[in-house]
Each structure stands twice: as structure tokens, then as C-alpha cells.
Design an enzyme around this catalytic site. Structure first.
Site, short mmCIF file in Angstrom:
data_model
loop_
_atom_site.label_atom_id
_atom_site.label_comp_id
_atom_site.label_asym_id
_atom_site.label_seq_id
_atom_site.Cartn_x
_atom_site.Cartn_y
_atom_site.Cartn_z
N ALA A 196 78.78 106.46 -11.07
CA ALA A 196 79.83 105.46 -11.68
C ALA A 196 79.52 104.71 -12.63
O ALA A 196 80.42 103.95 -13.26
CB ALA A 196 80.48 104.97 -10.26
N ASN A 277 81.49 101.70 -6.39
CA ASN A 277 82.15 100.62 -7.30
C ASN A 277 83.03 101.68 -8.35
O ASN A 277 82.72 102.78 -8.49
CB ASN A 277 80.95 100.05 -8.01
CG ASN A 277 80.15 101.01 -8.80
OD1 ASN A 277 78.98 101.56 -8.20
ND2 ASN A 277 80.27 101.17 -10.04
N ASP A 322 80.56 95.65 -9.37
CA ASP A 322 79.66 96.95 -8.86
C ASP A 322 79.23 96.57 -7.18
O ASP A 322 78.11 97.04 -6.91
CB ASP A 322 78.08 97.07 -9.87
CG ASP A 322 77.37 98.14 -9.53
OD1 ASP A 322 78.06 98.99 -9.11
OD2 ASP A 322 76.30 97.98 -9.72
N LYS A 349 77.00 95.84 -0.81
CA LYS A 349 76.55 94.79 -1.69
C LYS A 349 77.06 93.49 -1.58
O LYS A 349 76.43 92.66 -2.12
CB LYS A 349 76.67 95.49 -3.05
CG LYS A 349 75.61 96.54 -3.54
CD LYS A 349 75.85 96.90 -4.82
CE LYS A 349 74.93 98.01 -5.57
NZ LYS A 349 75.27 98.28 -7.01
N ASN A 421 70.89 96.65 -0.66
CA ASN A 421 71.20 97.87 -1.34
C ASN A 421 70.90 99.16 -0.53
O ASN A 421 71.59 99.17 0.64
CB ASN A 421 70.49 97.63 -2.75
CG ASN A 421 70.94 98.56 -3.90
OD1 ASN A 421 71.02 99.84 -3.83
ND2 ASN A 421 71.42 97.94 -5.00
N CYS A 635 69.19 101.61 -23.70
CA CYS A 635 67.66 101.79 -23.40
C CYS A 635 67.26 101.11 -22.35
O CYS A 635 66.51 101.50 -21.37
CB CYS A 635 66.87 101.35 -24.66
SG CYS A 635 67.45 101.72 -26.18
N CYS A 638 66.44 102.43 -18.47
CA CYS A 638 65.34 103.08 -18.02
C CYS A 638 63.99 102.54 -18.45
O CYS A 638 62.97 102.49 -17.78
CB CYS A 638 65.40 104.67 -18.67
SG CYS A 638 66.68 105.52 -18.30
N HIS A 639 64.15 101.98 -19.59
CA HIS A 639 62.88 101.38 -20.27
C HIS A 639 62.74 100.02 -19.89
O HIS A 639 61.62 99.13 -20.39
CB HIS A 639 62.97 101.72 -21.69
CG HIS A 639 62.41 103.02 -22.16
ND1 HIS A 639 61.45 103.45 -21.93
CD2 HIS A 639 63.49 103.76 -22.64
CE1 HIS A 639 61.52 104.85 -22.34
NE2 HIS A 639 62.58 105.01 -22.50
N MET A 678 63.49 112.16 -21.98
CA MET A 678 63.83 111.01 -23.08
C MET A 678 65.19 111.70 -23.54
O MET A 678 65.38 112.38 -24.22
CB MET A 678 62.99 110.75 -24.06
CG MET A 678 63.55 110.15 -25.38
SD MET A 678 64.26 108.13 -24.87
CE MET A 678 64.79 107.93 -26.43
CA CA Z 1 76.74 101.31 -9.17
#
Ligand code: CA
Length: 713
Positions: A196, A277, A322, A349, A421, A635, A638-639, A678
């Protein structure tokens, strides 16, 4: 004497080689319904269909737990997140790791019996909002079922891990993923999906356990009305759902993914699902003229045989933060108003704890677990609460209007990480308490003024704030985040005790008849707590974040407690500075503890960090800011926030590619590292904007270089 010794040794060797457990997966609905008759096994995700995560085993108790030690550790094949709850059937453990790998282990020794790698194309990783994790399998009628991150549902032969059948449950051209555990009952296997944050339409499906044929599907949000009915179990209710939406939500998918809680309720032959969400997060973009947007952020009951709608309760009407209601759902019988009521309990949440009558869906109580303040009572400098009570007449939240960031921005708590969570909570019928991993951290929600949909990428309509450069400011941001294990009385609606935790993220819980609650922590501890008083009575250092659901079982009369650990479990929190860093990246591990054992957790080798000098780049402050915004959208997920890598994924600040514009371009635009997971951004970024992102990362690298002491002079 000598001869006797030798023959004893031969017997031992024979035992080890010849009579290890034979995996059979011999589990059916009747056996799971009668799980209390065989407490030595843990037959399904939450042990029983009601998923209380309470075990009747009591050999390990407060009186002897100090003798609990490590019996064995099994190392998985990947350092990415470890989130699974193992299942144990007749001495065999079935467990998963990231990339949807499935392992069958000897539950007494940790010896590998078989391993199944579904061979996921690593480029799928860029579709996963929150790492390529997997929360576990279903073992049923001789098969082991796993939901694969690329959208497949695979049935393995429990005996050897070979594939019996597999089916694709999603449109793989869209950014769907599966991280949740399947559940099985009455010949059906239930599975949902995620995505989502990227732009998908959520649903849950039931497949025939024997053949893999689709039996029913329930969409949680309406599609484009112009497309007509879906031909799905949700069709009869979809007109009602669509009446609660405005605008052209289908362009963004709508969201409502069922990525975790799916509970089979035998008493009423229904499945109760937790719905996620909205997509995008931002309600003003998704449904501009308002509307509750059913069934987002809802708990929904469906007929288990047909998938037909039974009832729902929406925890967050018109979600814009969310606020998933996918969090684990626990079924129980609770004494309420003088009689025993069949209930479903959840802490989504949004920070409230809900108790619903699961026969009718009636809201019995909704109580804030974390502090909720009316706008006028919000402490100075404190983020605003999204709501502060549930209206008893309507069952709807009493909202703080300021929290909807209609004027552009608001700092709101709970934030998108949630007050709770995926980390499973447990309920002990002996203490009457629910043991919840709670966290308190806010988020700055700002409408993204330049929002447009990029298929397959982060599409929330919320501009996430760049991470502050100033380390003192960072410390304030991080210091405002707390986590704790709360013992919650679901009848009285109050906290009984809490154990404070380091960092916001804290692990799933297990309650036992030994009067103990087990929980891991983000800083690597695994603890036992007295279930009545909250006193910490035992702990063990697992050396890596320990966040998954613990479980317990017995083999040959000995009770074991098991839990997974792994650096990747928390990499994006470590990345953001919200959790302490513990050593170098290591593969996820399964640990099993028993009384009298004393194995050591294999050490983690810590390499001295090499911090190369960053490339010199000349950009304006405005260009740097633009690069930061692009980094955060494409980015950062992930990073890491602020390009601070967390161990499991390349830290871009120290990567070779950062040094060279052409290497950077090959990687970012040319897809040169797609096979390593990647993504390529040739459609979203240009040579110029990719270079702005490089400039932003180079700036973060310079900060790291200075901090390491290498940048002096
Ligand atoms: Ca979510």
C-alpha cells in the site's frame, strides 16, 4: 569398562544419525482445534487458531528460569530481516527467513533437515516497503505453505521441502509483496499481501490446500466503478464500500492490504482479517471530498467457506497517517458486564486497544494505550495526538482536527511506525493480561506539493522530512522515541505494569503457564519477565536485534523456548539512529533455549569501519535540498534515513559507486545491480537528478568522514 564405553558411544552416534525426527506435517483442522491436548507442539502461527500465543507448558517457571541457557543456534542464509514465528510439529521445526526461504530443523538440535529456496528475483526487493521479511509458514495436511515475497503461494512437501504446487496470487506487474504467514483451516489456505505504500488494491484470498485452486477472494477497497464487479466474494458489499470514497482513488490503488492478521474463528466459522492503510497515505489526495474509505484500517469478519462479508469495525475512518489495522488479532473469552463474551482484540498502529464482540462486531471498548490529548491539553512542544477518545455512542474516534495536516503539515503521534506494529502481542488466560510491545514516536506529516504517481515506487503523498544534519538535533529526535512492554488489562482497559525498552522497536511476546512472558529487544536482549509483576527474571544477549515472535515447545519431555534474531530485523531503525548498532551485519539466526544448557551465541566479527573521503562535488544549497528530497522518496526506504545504512543493505556513504558519476549513473539509472536487489530508476530520475542525489549522499558521507575523525585538518 572400556568396551561398555565404546558401545555407548556407538549407540549415541546411531541415535544422532538414524532416528532424528521425520518431518510429516501431519496436521489438520481437528488437531489444531485440539492444540491444548498436545502443548508440546506449536501447530499454527499463534499456537492455536485464536492466536493467543499462550503456551500451557510450565516446566520453565520463575523459580528455575535462571538455569535457562542456549541449547542451539541455527544460522539462516541471509542477513535481511528476521520476523518469523517458528512452528513445531512432533520434534520438527518449520521456520522462514527473509527472501521467503523455508527451513525444516530438528527441534532438539537445530540440525537442518531440508531447506527450500523459492528462487526470488532479487529485484523484487525494491517493492518491499519494510524489508523482504517473512513471518512464517502454515503446516497442514502434509504440506508446508509459504507466501513468497514475489506474490506466489507455494505448497511444499513437508517430508523433503519439494514443491507440490505453487500459484501466483497477485498481478506481478504491480508492486504487491507477501510477508505474512498463511493460515489453514477446513481445507483452505488463507493469504493476503502488502504494497500500500507503492499503490495497490488490497485483498485476501482462500486457496484449496490440495490443489492450489482459488476458492474465494475478498477485496478490501472498491476498484474503478467503470470496471464493474470483480466477480469476487466482496461484490455484494462493494457498493456500500464505494459510497464512502470520493475522487479517483483507484488511480492510486486505494490500499487496504491484508499483510499480517488473518485469524480463523472456529466458533463462528469465519476469518477475521486486519486491513491496512490507504494508498496513498494522504486522504486529501486519495479521497478529496472526504469519506471514511471502507474498509481501510478496519477489522473485517468474512464467512470462512465463501468469503462473504459478515461485519466490520473501522478503527481509523478516513485514514491519513498510515494507521494500519493489520496488527495481530487475538481471540478470547472475556468476562464483560457479568457474562463471558467471545471477543477479538487488537491494538492497531493508531494507539487504541479495541475489544470487539466477534459474533456481531459490536465495539465493547476502545481505550488509548499511549497518551492521547485533546488539542487544548497537548503539552507545549508535544506532537498532537490524532484522536483522544472513542465516542461511546457512535464508536467513532473523537479526532483532533489539527492532526489531518490540511494546512500542509502537522507533527502527529503516533507516527507511521505506529504505537504497535507487527510484533505479536500475547494474552494469558491465567493472568487475564495482554502483553503488548508498545512504542511512542511521532512523525512530521507534510502534504507533498509535487505529488505524482510513479508506478512501483513510494507513493504516499506525504513528503517525509529529511533527517536533520546536526547530531544534537538528531539526538533529540531519537530521544523522543520510546518503547516498552506493557501488561494490559483488556477488561478494565488499563495498563498494569510496564518494562521500559531501549529504542522504540521492541519484540513480539510469548506468555506461558510457567508464569513468564518472553520478549526480545532491539538492542539484542532476550528476556523473561514475571507475568504478574513485570519483574525481569532472566535475560540472554543474542548479540543482534531480537524482534520476532518467540514460541515454546517440548521434545522428549524437555521444554524449549525459541526466537529469531537478526541485524536486518531493524536495519531501517538502526539506519535512522532509532536503535543502537550492534556489530557488523550477520545472517538471521534461530535460537533455542532450555534448562541446563549453556551454549554461547556465536560471536559477531566486527570489522573496523573504513570511511573513504567523499568525492568533492560543487552544488548549491538548493540543489542539495532537491537531492535530499529525491533521496528520501526513492532511496531512503531501503538505504536509510539520511543515507545512514543499517547493516543489511549497502551504506551508500561508503560505497565505491559514490566516487564516480559514471558508476553512480550505471547503478541508479542503468540497473547494473538489479540482480543484487538494487532497483533501477531510469524512468524516475534523469542524469541531472541522479547527480543531485549523489551530491546529497556525498554530503552525508562528508559528515560521516568528519565524525570518524578522518576528516580532520
Ligand atoms: Ca503501511
Amino acid at each position: 569398562m572400556k568396551a561398555l564405553h565404546v558401545s555407548a558411544l556407538i549407540v549415541l552416534v546411531t541415535v544422532a544419525c538414524g532416528t532424528g525426527p521425520t518431518p510429516s506435517g501431519d496436521v489438520d483442522t481437528a488437531r489444531i482445534l485440539a492444540a491444548d491436548a498436545e502443548p508440546h507442539n506449536w501447530l499454527t502461527h499463534g499456537r492455536t487458531y485464536g492466536e493467543q500465543r499462550f503456551s500451557p507448558l510450565g516446566s520453565i517457571d520463575a523459580g528455575n528460569v535462571e538455569g535457562l541457557g542456549l541449547a542451539w543456534t541455527y544460522e539462516t542464509r541471509t542477513p535481511r530481516g528476521a520476523s518469523a514465528t517458528p512452528i513445531v510439529v512432533d520434534g520438527v521445526m518449520y521456520v522462514t527467513s527473509a527472501w521467503s526461504l523455508v527451513y525444516a530443523l530438528d527441534a532438539a538440535t537445530g540440525e537442518e533437515l531440508w531447506l527450500h529456496d523459492p528462487g526470488v528475483d532479487r529485484s523484487v526487493g525494491s517493492k518491499a516497503c519494510c524489508d523482504v521479511v517473512n513471518r512464517g509458514v502454515a503446516v497442514y495436511e502434509g504440506k508446508v505453505f509459504v507466501g513468497v515475497i514475489d506474490g506466489r503461494l507455494v505448497a511444499l512437501d513437508a517430508a523433503d521441502g519439494s514443491v507440490v504446487w505453487e500459484t501466483v496470487t497477485v498481478d506481478q506487474t504491480q508492486p504487491y509483496t507477501i510477508t505474512g504467514a498463511p493460515r489453514a483451516a477446513n481445507g483452505l489456505v488463507f493469504i493476503g499481501n502488502g504494497g500500500a505504500e507503492y499503490g495497490v488494491r488490497g485483498y485476501v484470498s482462500a486457496y484449496d490446500a490440495d490443489s492450489g485452486a482459488l476458492r474465494w477472494r475478498f477485496y478490501t477497497v472498491p476498484g474503478n466503478p467503470a470496471d464493474g464487479p470483480d466477480g469476487a466474494a466482496s461484490d455484494p458489499i462493494m457498493a456500500d464500500a464505494a459510497a464512502s470514497w470520493t475522487g479517483e482513488w483507484w488511480r492510486y490503488g486505494g490500499g487496504g492490504t491484508v499483510w499480517d492478521a488473518i485469524v480463523y474463528d472456529d466458533a463462528f466459522d469465519q476469518v477475521i482479517i486486519g486491513v491496512g492503510n490507504g494508498s496513498p497515505w494522504n486522504h486529501q489526495i486519495r479521497s478529496p471530498q472526504g469519506g471514511d474509505n471502507l474498509f481501510l484500517s478496519s477489522i473485517v469478519a468474512l464467512d470462512a467457506q465463501s468469503g462473504a462479508y459478515r461485519w466490520h469495525y473501522q478503527t481509523t475512518p478516513g485514514d491519513t497517517w498510515d494507521y494500519t489495522a493489520t496488527q495481530p488479532i487475538v481471540l478470547a473469552e472475556l468476562p464483560i458486564d457479568g457474562r463471558s463474551r467471545p471477543v477479538a482484540m487488537q491494538m492497531p498502529k493508531n494507539g487504541f486497544f479495541y475489544v470487539l464482540d466477534r459474533e456481531t462486531g459490536e465495539l465493547l471498548s476502545g481505550t488509548p494505550v499511549v497518551p492521547m490529548f485533546p488539542t487544548e491539553a497537548t503539552p507545549a512542544g508535544f506532537p498532537v495526538s490524532w484522536a483522544y477518545a472513542i465516542d461511546e455512542e457512535t464508536g467513532r474516534p473523537v479526532e483532533n482536527p489539527e492532526a489531518r495536516y490540511r494546512d500542509g503539515t502537522a507533527v502527529v503521534r503516533p507516527g507511521a511506525f505506529g504505537a504497535h506494529n507487527w510484533h505479536p502481542m500475547s494474552y494469558s488466560p491465567e493472568t487475564g493480561l495482554v502483553y503488548i510491545p508498545v512504542q511512542e514516536l511521532a512523525l512530521d506529516y507534510t502534504t507533498d506539493p509535487a505529488f505524482e504517481v510513479f508506478q512501483g515506487h513510494w507513493n504516499t503523498g506525504v513528503a517525509l522530512a529529511p533527517f536533520p544534519e546536526d547530531t544534537a538535533v538528531r539526538a533529540v529526535v531519537v530521544g523522543g522515541a520510546t518503547g516498552y512492554l506493557a501488561a494490559w488489562d483488556p477488561v478494565e482497559g488499563r495498563e498494569v505494569w510496564r518494562v521500559e525498552r531501549a529504542g522504540a522497536w521492541n519484540g513480539g511476546t510469548l506468555a506461558t503457564a510457567g508464569g513468564l512472558v518472553f520478549q526480545g529487544t532491539v538492542d539484542g536482549l532476550f528476556q523473561a519477565v514475571d507475568a504478574v509483576t513485570g519483574a525481569v527474571v532472566w535475560e540472554h544477549d543474542n548479540l543482534a536485534p531480537t524482534l520476532s515472535g518467540p514460541m515454546t515447545y517440548e521434545v522428549d519431555g524437555e521444554q524449549y523456548v525459541s526466537v529469531m534474531s537478526g541485524t536486518g530485523s531493524a536495519f531501517f531503525l538502526i539506519a535512522g539512529g532509532l536503535a543502537p548498532e550492534r556489530g557488523a551485519p550477520i545472517n538471521g539466526r534461530v535460537h533455542a533455549f532450555k534448562l541446563g544448557a549453556s551454549q554461547a551465541v556465536p560471536a559477531i566479527e566486527v570489522e573496523a569501519e573504513q570511511v573513504p573521503a567523499p568525492p568533492a562535488m560543487t552544488v548549491s544549497a538548493a540543489e542539495l535540498e532537491a537531492g535530499g528530497a529525491l533521496y528520501t522518496r526513492f532511496c531512503g526506504v531501503c538505504h536509510g534515513v539520511g543515507a545512514i545504512g543499517g547493516g543489511a543493505i549497502t551504506d551508500l556513504r561508503t560505497s565505491d559507486a559514490l566516487q564516480s558519476a559514471s558508476e553512480w549513473s550505471d547503478m541508479v539509472l542503468g540497473g547494473e545491480r538489479v540482480r543484487r536487489g538494487m532497483a533501477e530508476f531510469g524512468d524516475e530520475l534523469s542524469a541531472e537528478t541522479a547527480e543531485l542525489v549523489r551530491a546529497y549522499v556525498a554530503r552525508q558521507a562528508a559528515l560521516l568522514h568528519e565524525a570518524s575523525g578522518a576528516g580532520g585538518g
